[in-house]
Motif scaffolding. Structure first.
Motif, mmCIF file in Angstrom:
data_model
loop_
_atom_site.group_PDB
_atom_site.id
_atom_site.type_symbol
_atom_site.label_atom_id
_atom_site.label_comp_id
_atom_site.label_asym_id
_atom_site.label_seq_id
_atom_site.Cartn_x
_atom_site.Cartn_y
_atom_site.Cartn_z
ATOM 1 N N GLU A 156 -1.210 3.217 6.652
ATOM 2 C CA GLU A 156 -1.430 1.823 7.058
ATOM 3 C C GLU A 156 -2.597 1.727 8.039
ATOM 4 O OE1 GLU A 156 1.110 -1.663 9.462
ATOM 5 O OE2 GLU A 156 2.028 0.249 8.912
ATOM 6 N N LEU A 157 -2.695 2.684 8.958
ATOM 7 C CA LEU A 157 -3.766 2.664 9.961
ATOM 8 C C LEU A 157 -5.138 2.802 9.310
ATOM 9 C CD1 LEU A 157 -2.191 4.814 12.835
ATOM 10 C CD2 LEU A 157 -2.570 2.346 12.804
ATOM 11 N N GLN B 29 -6.220 -0.552 7.891
ATOM 12 C CA GLN B 29 -6.703 -1.397 8.977
ATOM 13 C C GLN B 29 -8.131 -0.999 9.368
ATOM 14 O OE1 GLN B 29 -3.660 -0.699 11.905
ATOM 15 N NE2 GLN B 29 -2.244 -2.205 11.033
ATOM 16 N N GLN B 30 -8.392 0.293 9.417
ATOM 17 C CA GLN B 30 -9.742 0.796 9.720
ATOM 18 C C GLN B 30 -10.740 0.337 8.661
ATOM 19 O OE1 GLN B 30 -10.149 5.072 9.433
ATOM 20 N NE2 GLN B 30 -11.764 5.150 10.991
ATOM 21 N N GLN C 202 -11.687 -3.295 9.129
ATOM 22 C CA GLN C 202 -12.591 -3.485 10.266
ATOM 23 C C GLN C 202 -14.048 -3.176 9.913
ATOM 24 O OE1 GLN C 202 -10.877 -0.909 13.211
ATOM 25 N NE2 GLN C 202 -9.066 -2.197 13.509
ATOM 26 N N THR D 92 -11.353 -8.230 1.769
ATOM 27 C CA THR D 92 -10.532 -8.487 2.956
ATOM 28 C C THR D 92 -9.179 -9.061 2.560
ATOM 29 O OG1 THR D 92 -12.513 -8.882 4.288
ATOM 30 C CG2 THR D 92 -10.424 -9.712 5.150
ATOM 31 N N GLN E 191 -5.657 -7.039 3.128
ATOM 32 C CA GLN E 191 -4.665 -7.643 4.029
ATOM 33 C C GLN E 191 -3.362 -7.915 3.289
ATOM 34 O OE1 GLN E 191 -6.835 -11.008 5.630
ATOM 35 N NE2 GLN E 191 -7.513 -9.855 7.420
ATOM 36 N N LEU F 217 -1.565 -4.628 3.029
ATOM 37 C CA LEU F 217 -0.963 -4.288 4.324
ATOM 38 C C LEU F 217 0.332 -5.059 4.556
ATOM 39 C CD1 LEU F 217 -3.696 -4.034 7.111
ATOM 40 C CD2 LEU F 217 -2.104 -2.269 6.359
#
Length: 409
Positions: free
Chosen positions: A257-258, A261-262, A265, A321, A325, A328
């Motif tokens: 999951e991290l 997110q990276q 970004q 994006t 998202q 996620l």
């Protein structure tokens, strides 16, 4: 044009045997680097990679670890039976779970010398820390191109990954035409390899060293890691005239999951996968996000990608994006800090890249799905490969590599 209609003969070139690198460079990061940006070709070495990337870029690496997947059993007659461990049986949730099994495990294998192996079990003595243990292999089922094998061993403390490490041989690519040597255990492994499960190295990453990572970090170039366990299918040639009749290989991917997110970004900046497997993974994340948008109630066991999903799923108004998202949020709803699934997508000319800005990769075999992927990045691949051949670049797994920027539309 739909990639189904691509003629594989259009993706061929003459690769002399002496241009295939049999061994790696003594210093990994001194391998040559061909840079293709806006159809301008320049040369450098990997150690200077930081000079060709913008600061704040994200490099994505595949941290899978190559396992010693070839096991050689000797029959009482003296003949050798080779078992090449391809992937675990479907009963296991993922490769990691299967690798951690103790005392017994079921694995799909290619069998060299299958006609010589009747119904008896094969036995292989293994010495581990001065103690001899026994590995036994028994055929369970025959598939069209492989067998299901039951492996059993006498030391209950050892996992299957450890058994392979002690008993197996590194599975070098067939085109190297040589037997694996002891030093291949180190050289055919990236320095950041972490998760056991591949039968082939993510070779673009073989060029990276600690001193190169330090230079990248000094320029504020970020690194992210995914796991795609490379299967033997990566070497599967396209034998049909068009892609429609070719079945793309399926591979396991594991993504935290991290990391997603990276990735989100960095979407507005530069994202560069290191290797075709890293590219396949991050592009698969987009399509998995599309799937959960189209099917919000889809369950984890059903979320995977098939060969033509990237060309046939409706996605006109879904940007990267939004897709990431959505993925996620779906993972969080299912309490999944780690996404583990399978991808079969094929990336070929006609594919529209969703996340990657460029790719760092080796030079690939003629008429391979890996070469098709490169052609999806840059249609002038023939010019690039002709240049590399003319200038003495080394090809395939232990060879040199290239940094290819995406064609601007």
């Amino acid at each position: 044009m739909h990639p189904k209609n691509i003629a594989i003969q259009d993706f061929s070139y003459e690769l002399p045997e002496d241009r295939i690198a049999k061994y790696p460079m003594a210093q990994r990061d001194e391998s040559r680097l061909l840079i293709n940006k806006e159809d301008r070709l320049t040369e450098d070495i990997y150690f200077h990679l930081d000079q060709h990337l913008p600061s704040d870029a994200l490099l994505v690496f595949n941290n899978t670890r190559v396992v010693e997947a070839r096991l050689h059993f000797k029959k009482y007659t003296g003949s050798i039976i080779e078992l090449f461990c391809l992937e675990p049986a479907d009963t296991y949730a993922d490769i990691t779970t299967a690798m951690l099994q103790k005392q017994r495990v079921l694995w799909k294998c290619l069998v060299g010398g299958a006609k010589k192996w009747k119904e008896e079990s094969l036995v292989l003595p293994i010495t581990v820390d001065g103690t001899t243990i026994t590995l036994k292999a028994t055929k369970q089922e025959k598939f069209p191109d492989s067998f299901l094998i039951l492996f059993e061993w006498t030391d209950a403390a050892l996992s299957f990954a450890e058994i392979l490490h002690h008993a197996g041989v590194i599975p070098l690519p067939p085109y190297l035409n040589r037997t694996a040597e002891e030093k291949d255990k180190e050289t055919y492994q990236t320095i950041y390899a972490k998760h056991d499960g591949s039968v082939a190295a993510p070779t673009a990453g073989l060029h990276f060293t600690d001193r190169l990572f330090k230079k990248l970090a000094a320029k504020n170039i970020h690194t992210g890691f995914v796991t795609l366990h490379v299967g033997a299918g990566t070497f599967k040639p396209v034998k049909s005239n068009t892609l429609e009749q070719h079945e793309m290989h399926t591979e396991f991917i594991e993504v935290a999951e991290l990391f997603i997110q990276q990735l989100i970004q960095h979407l507005a900046g530069t994202i560069i996968p290191v290797g075709t497997t890293s590219l396949r993974t991050i592009e698969s994340l987009y399509w998995l996000g599309v799937k959960v948008i189209l099917q919000p109630a889809i369950m984890p066991a059903d979320l995977q990608l098939y060969q033509w999903d990237a060309y046939e799923l409706p996605h006109n108004n879904i940007n990267a994006t939004t897709a990431l998202q959505a993925l996620l949020q779906w993972m969080q709803a299912h309490n999944m800090p780690q996404l583990i699934t399978k991808t079969q997508i094929i990336i070929a000319p006609g594919y529209s890249l969703k996340i990657a800005s460029a790719i760092i990769t080796n030079f690939h075999q003629p008429q391979s799905t890996l070469l098709l992927l490169i052609a999806a990045f840059n249609s002038n691949w023939k010019k690039m490969y002709a240049y590399a051949l003319a200038k003495g670049f080394r090809f395939l797994s232990y060879g040199d590599g290239c940094l290819i920027w995406k064609h601007k539309i």
